[in-house]
Design an enzyme around this catalytic site. Structure first.
Site, PDB file in Angstrom:
ATOM      1  N   ASP A 402      -1.264  -8.628  -3.430  1.00 29.12           N
ATOM      2  CA  ASP A 402       0.334  -8.772  -3.927  1.00 29.12           C
ATOM      3  C   ASP A 402       0.412  -7.513  -4.907  1.00 29.12           C
ATOM      4  O   ASP A 402      -0.560  -7.576  -5.844  1.00 29.12           O
ATOM      5  CB  ASP A 402       0.702  -9.973  -4.500  1.00 29.12           C
ATOM      6  N   ASP A 445       6.425  -7.687  -0.803  1.00 28.96           N
ATOM      7  CA  ASP A 445       5.264  -6.776  -0.968  1.00 28.96           C
ATOM      8  C   ASP A 445       3.675  -7.351  -0.859  1.00 28.96           C
ATOM      9  O   ASP A 445       2.925  -7.080  -1.890  1.00 28.96           O
ATOM     10  CB  ASP A 445       5.571  -6.497  -2.701  1.00 28.96           C
TER      11      ASP A 445
END
Length: 527
Positions: A402, A445
């Site tokens: 992440d 993301d």
């Protein structure tokens, strides 16, 4: 009142009946082909000339006997003075055949004959349709037709014969030869049509059952090559984004190229075929303006004769098929062009269907933004990998990633910059992993990397390399910006931290969140 027939009328009627019976007794019906012994029949000069006219073009060569025990030609043929008959001295047939067309050869035969005259053998080897007639002397009591058959003669006659009978025999043999040749051509044409239909059926079956473009190409070109033998065949597909023809596949090449080969649409015979939407045959290719020496060097052949055919599907040209150096003979014909064009019509549809299916399949498992695989592909890949690992007792690891502070990029530079950043992150990830590893965009993301045949220790090393690669990278340089980012990564391995797909992803995700909570920009293996 009674009517009496006079003596003279009865006398002439009897003479007519006797004459009819005598003529009928001389006429022997020929046996069924191919073998018969034909005996003399009476013919008028007009009928003889008519038979000669129907006996094909060329002369009838009557060979003189070498053996002194055989009678001369004049003793076997009653009248050799006709313009179509030539009496040939021994050894003179070759010279005669060099200046005149020989329709038939007549040679004397006896019980001692064991081979055809050498000059007859030579002439027959040059002209497969030559009529060869064996002729026995009239005094020979034994039937020599079996001997004639063994020698390969067309038919056998018992001399002496009239030139009328000779002409009639040659005429019949010419008609028979024409009929046999017509049958042969018909059978050959039927064989070609059957072969053509077989190839079409196979291509149509392929179109309905195979959705792999490379397999379709292989089947199509195999059919084309077997129908029109050649040294090499090539397949080009049109790349509409670049406006180029891209070399896709080759068969029978001396060496296969190891790099991409593309040509512009205004170059070579391939470009000419694509622009004109019709086939081109060039049997003098090396002297033609469309000759492409670069292709010969690329593929490793010497192109002498070339045939190129467009692949037309639903009115659009999607590619070009090129055949190089026809075998045997070295020259392509209009019949070759028609056959390949016919085969390529269903082939083009099958090929485009396979390509479209492959594109749709790719789109369904690819992330539109980054070009990486998506979650759908991740689920299937990890399921298959776990199944393989259980069977062969192998490890597999999952890295969950992440991005740290990615929301700041969107807030400061906009969502277009954010999207570009994700694309560049995906490129960094692909550079940091091995060829066997699989990188996917999980969502937003977040990214997931599958590491086949990798245990916890190896996975931690690769994860640290990824973290360091992202931290050292600079993003959005093409937009005139200098953006630096970091990432938090969690690692889980089979079978230590999980035995199913969901367990591994959950454990890696939990480890990643522990990194987030402890300061970000780090790597942690699940416990």
């Amino acid at each position: 009142m009674s009517t009496r027939t006079g003596p003279s009328r009865r006398w002439f009627a009897c003479i007519g009946m006797v004459a009819t019976c005598w003529r009928s007794s001389l006429r022997i019906r020929p046996a069924m082909r191919p073998w018969r012994v034909v005996r003399p029949i009476w013919r008028s000069s007009s009928k003889v000339n008519a038979c000669f006219q129907g006996a094909g073009d060329g002369i009838i060569a009557v060979l003189q006997a070498r053996d002194g025990d055989l009678p001369p030609a004049s003793g076997l043929v009653e009248d050799c003075r006709h313009a179509r008959i030539r009496v040939i001295t021994p050894g003179g047939l070759d010279a005669t055949a060099a200046h005149e067309k020989v329709a038939a050869v007549v040679f004397p035969i006896s019980e001692a004959t064991d081979t055809l005259p050498a000059e007859v053998e030579r002439l027959r080897s040059q002209d497969g349709g030559l009529t060869v007639i064996s002729l026995a002397a009239g005094g020979v009591a034994k039937d020599l037709s079996p001997l004639s058959r063994r020698l390969g003669c067309s038919t056998h006659l018992q001399g002496p014969v009239s030139n009328g009978l000779l002409a009639e025999t040659v005429r019949r043999e010419c008609l028979l030869a024409e009929a046999l040749e017509s049958i042969r051509r018909t059978r050959e044409e039927a064989r070609r049509e059957h072969e053509k239909l077989t190839h079409l059926v196979e291509i149509i079956k392929t179109a309905n059952s195979v959705l792999e473009p490379s397999r379709v190409m292989e089947v199509v070109m195999d059919r084309a090559r077997s129908s029109v033998p050649c040294d090499l065949w090539c397949l080009y597909l049109l790349d509409e984004r670049e406006d180029k023809l891209v070399f896709e596949r080759a068969g029978h090449a001396t060496r296969l190229p190891g790099h991409r080969y593309a040509i512009s649409l205004d170059h070579g015979i391939e470009g000419a075929v694509l622009r004109r939407h019709r086939p081109i045959i060039l049997n003098d290719f090396r002297t033609h303006a469309l000759f492409d020496a670069d292709f010969d060097r690329f593929i490793g052949v010497e192109s002498c004769s070339v045939m190129a055919v467009p692949l037309v599907c639903r009115g659009r040209v999607i590619g070009v098929v090129k055949l190089v150096n026809r075998q045997p003979g070295g020259a392509f014909s209009p019949a070759d062009q028609s056959l390949v064009t016919l085969l390529m019509e269903p082939a083009a549809i099958a090929l485009e269907n396979a390509i479209l299916f492959k594109k749709m399949e790719h789109l369904s498992i690819t992330d539109d933004l980054t070009g990486l695989h998506n979650v759908r592909y991740l689920n299937g890949f990890l399921y298959r990998e776990l199944k393989r690992c259980r069977r062969y007792n192998l490890p597999v690891s999952v890295v969950f990633l992440d991005m740290d502070g990615f929301k700041t990029v969107n807030d400061r530079f906009g969502h277009l910059a954010g999207s570009q950043t994700l694309t560049e992150v995906g490129q960094v990830l692909k550079r940091m992993v091995r060829e066997i590893d699989m990188v996917t965009r999980y969502g937003g993301d977040e990214f997931v990397v599958i590491l086949p045949q990798t245990g916890p220790r190896g996975a931690a090393v690769i994860a640290e390399r990824i973290r360091r690669g992202i931290a050292e990278a600079t993003f959005l340089g093409d937009m005139g910006l200098q953006v630096s980012l970091t990432a938090s990564l969690g690692v889980a391995s089979f079978p230590e931290q999980g035995s199913t797909r969901d367990e591994l992803i959950h454990q890696a995700d939990a480890a990643m969140y522990q990194v987030k909570e402890s300061g970000k920009n780090g790597v942690l293996s699940a416990s």
